[in-house]
Design a protein around this motif. Sequence first.
Motif, PDB file in Angstrom:
ATOM      1  N   LEU A 101      50.100  27.435  18.189  1.00 26.06           N
ATOM      2  CA  LEU A 101      51.253  26.553  18.025  1.00 26.06           C
ATOM      3  C   LEU A 101      52.012  26.354  19.334  1.00 26.06           C
ATOM      4  O   LEU A 101      52.570  25.275  19.569  1.00 26.06           O
ATOM      5  CB  LEU A 101      52.195  27.118  16.966  1.00 26.06           C
ATOM      6  CG  LEU A 101      51.718  27.020  15.514  1.00 26.06           C
ATOM      7  CD1 LEU A 101      52.714  27.690  14.580  1.00 26.06           C
ATOM      8  CD2 LEU A 101      51.501  25.557  15.115  1.00 26.06           C
ATOM      9  N   LEU A 122      51.412  23.351  21.472  1.00 21.97           N
ATOM     10  CA  LEU A 122      51.983  22.053  21.099  1.00 21.97           C
ATOM     11  C   LEU A 122      53.113  21.638  22.033  1.00 21.97           C
ATOM     12  O   LEU A 122      53.398  20.444  22.189  1.00 21.97           O
ATOM     13  CB  LEU A 122      52.536  22.121  19.671  1.00 21.97           C
ATOM     14  CG  LEU A 122      51.630  21.682  18.523  1.00 21.97           C
ATOM     15  CD1 LEU A 122      52.313  21.958  17.201  1.00 21.97           C
ATOM     16  CD2 LEU A 122      51.249  20.214  18.640  1.00 21.97           C
ATOM     17  N   ARG A 151      46.985  17.662  21.980  1.00 20.14           N
ATOM     18  CA  ARG A 151      47.823  18.782  21.537  1.00 20.14           C
ATOM     19  C   ARG A 151      47.771  18.980  20.016  1.00 20.14           C
ATOM     20  O   ARG A 151      47.495  20.097  19.543  1.00 20.14           O
ATOM     21  CB  ARG A 151      49.261  18.590  22.015  1.00 20.14           C
ATOM     22  CG  ARG A 151      49.456  18.925  23.495  1.00 20.14           C
ATOM     23  CD  ARG A 151      50.937  18.975  23.866  1.00 20.14           C
ATOM     24  NE  ARG A 151      51.118  19.449  25.221  1.00 20.14           N
ATOM     25  CZ  ARG A 151      51.158  18.687  26.300  1.00 20.14           C
ATOM     26  NH1 ARG A 151      51.019  17.362  26.154  1.00 20.14           N
ATOM     27  NH2 ARG A 151      51.308  19.203  27.501  1.00 20.14           N
ATOM     28  N   ALA A 159      46.287  22.022  17.723  1.00 18.99           N
ATOM     29  CA  ALA A 159      47.211  22.728  16.839  1.00 18.99           C
ATOM     30  C   ALA A 159      46.687  22.811  15.411  1.00 18.99           C
ATOM     31  O   ALA A 159      47.081  23.710  14.656  1.00 18.99           O
ATOM     32  CB  ALA A 159      48.571  22.044  16.855  1.00 18.99           C
ATOM     33  N   VAL A 179      45.549  26.113  13.761  1.00 19.15           N
ATOM     34  CA  VAL A 179      46.430  27.165  13.259  1.00 19.15           C
ATOM     35  C   VAL A 179      46.232  27.361  11.759  1.00 19.15           C
ATOM     36  O   VAL A 179      46.537  28.428  11.214  1.00 19.15           O
ATOM     37  CB  VAL A 179      47.913  26.831  13.567  1.00 19.15           C
ATOM     38  CG1 VAL A 179      48.428  25.734  12.640  1.00 19.15           C
ATOM     39  CG2 VAL A 179      48.790  28.081  13.462  1.00 19.15           C
TER      40      VAL A 179
END
Length: 453
Positions: A141, A144, A215, A219, A222
């Motif tokens: 995260l 990001l 990005r 992400a 996750v």
Amino acid sequence: MTSSRPDFPTEQAAASAEVVSSHHSLHAPLEDYPVPGGEPPTPAEVGEPTERPRGKWALLILGIGLILLGLNLRIGVASIGPVLGDIRVSLGLSATSASLLTTIPVFAFGAFAFLTPGLTRRFGMHRLLGLTMAVLAAGILLRLHPSLLALFAGTVLVGVAIAVGNVVMPAAIKQDFVHRSGLMMGLYSAALFVGAAIASGLTAPLLTVMGGSWRPALAVWVIPALLALVVWIPQLRRRPGRMKTGAGVADAPSDRGEPSFRSILTDPTALAVTGLMGLQSVSYYTALTWVPTILQDAGMGGGLAGGMLAYSAFPGILASLVTPAVAARMRPRWLPVVISAALIGAAYLGLAVLPAGGAIVWMTLLGLGQGAAISLSLTFIVWRSPTAHRTGHLSTMSQGIGYLLAGLGPVGVGAIHAATGTWTVPMIVLGVLLVVQLVAGVFASRPVHIRAE
């Protein structure tokens, strides 16, 4: 690739026939005890009772949790390669600087291999595994955030989490699935490859779905980390028994009466196993970083290039599962090492001469060769160690030093490519390293144990 394979009793039985110790004759098999280390604790040493036996459903949830954890131990690194070119363009990074995004985690694999035993004694295996998933999710995260510092800081956290998971997972499987260790090790090793394949194959298509922004495409990964953490919550409540002799939990290896780690650092067999582990890791992580770029530079689309790398994981899964069983019976003993090196060498040659035109062939050869090499390097850790304690020493040495060495591969290849403007010279350099890997593998294949003094 991090770090366990199924047990292969044929080779171990042969090794036991060569080296029979009084320890083995006086005590029951190690698998009969909940505390790894060679012998059970005496009643006076146990400070707290171990947990009650778990039921069928609890074991099923535990097994699913372990497999989900293993699935996440390559995703954070494998997802970078397919979008590395986009990251370079977006941030104006050189090839060498961009390659740090995949080499930083590999360096962490090595550095934190030496610190993980202390963390295990501090938190316990199961709580530490839960912590690794939380750190992994935080690292993913963090990438990001629209800053270069956040990108690299998140990458460091990803590497730290995976490094700890690499070391702890085999011990957790050993403790919780004593009578299913072979099956669970096979599923765990397959999960490592599947995680890498999914991340390599889907990250580039996700780039299109996310409007071309790398990005959020990174992400997305996750989600499996958080899923693994949620499934793992029941294990965080476990209270493993503790030893009166120290703060370590009961699942930490015992070192009573065993030689020190320093005693194997100059052993020729240990050095050979370490060399094989390190050099095959150089090959694997260099391919993970640069193969998609090599194929794209040859005219292949980004999505297809990532798909080619993902495809190579499937022959890798097959090779990693069957190689140790075949190697236990094959004569001469060095022949599997030669075969794996020959397959990788053929793939290097194809990528240098006709990268895009024969990509499916080169990726098949590369997957088979790397799967066999990874499996052999991990299996030799077990076969060349006479006791469980020295297996831990050899695992720490080979993975710690080996991954530190492996981290130099993607950076070095990126620098050579930047200096020459071609991929031919980097392929030649990798071929030379492959010869050294072959020599180390031949020495590691000798049926001898590391020193027992």
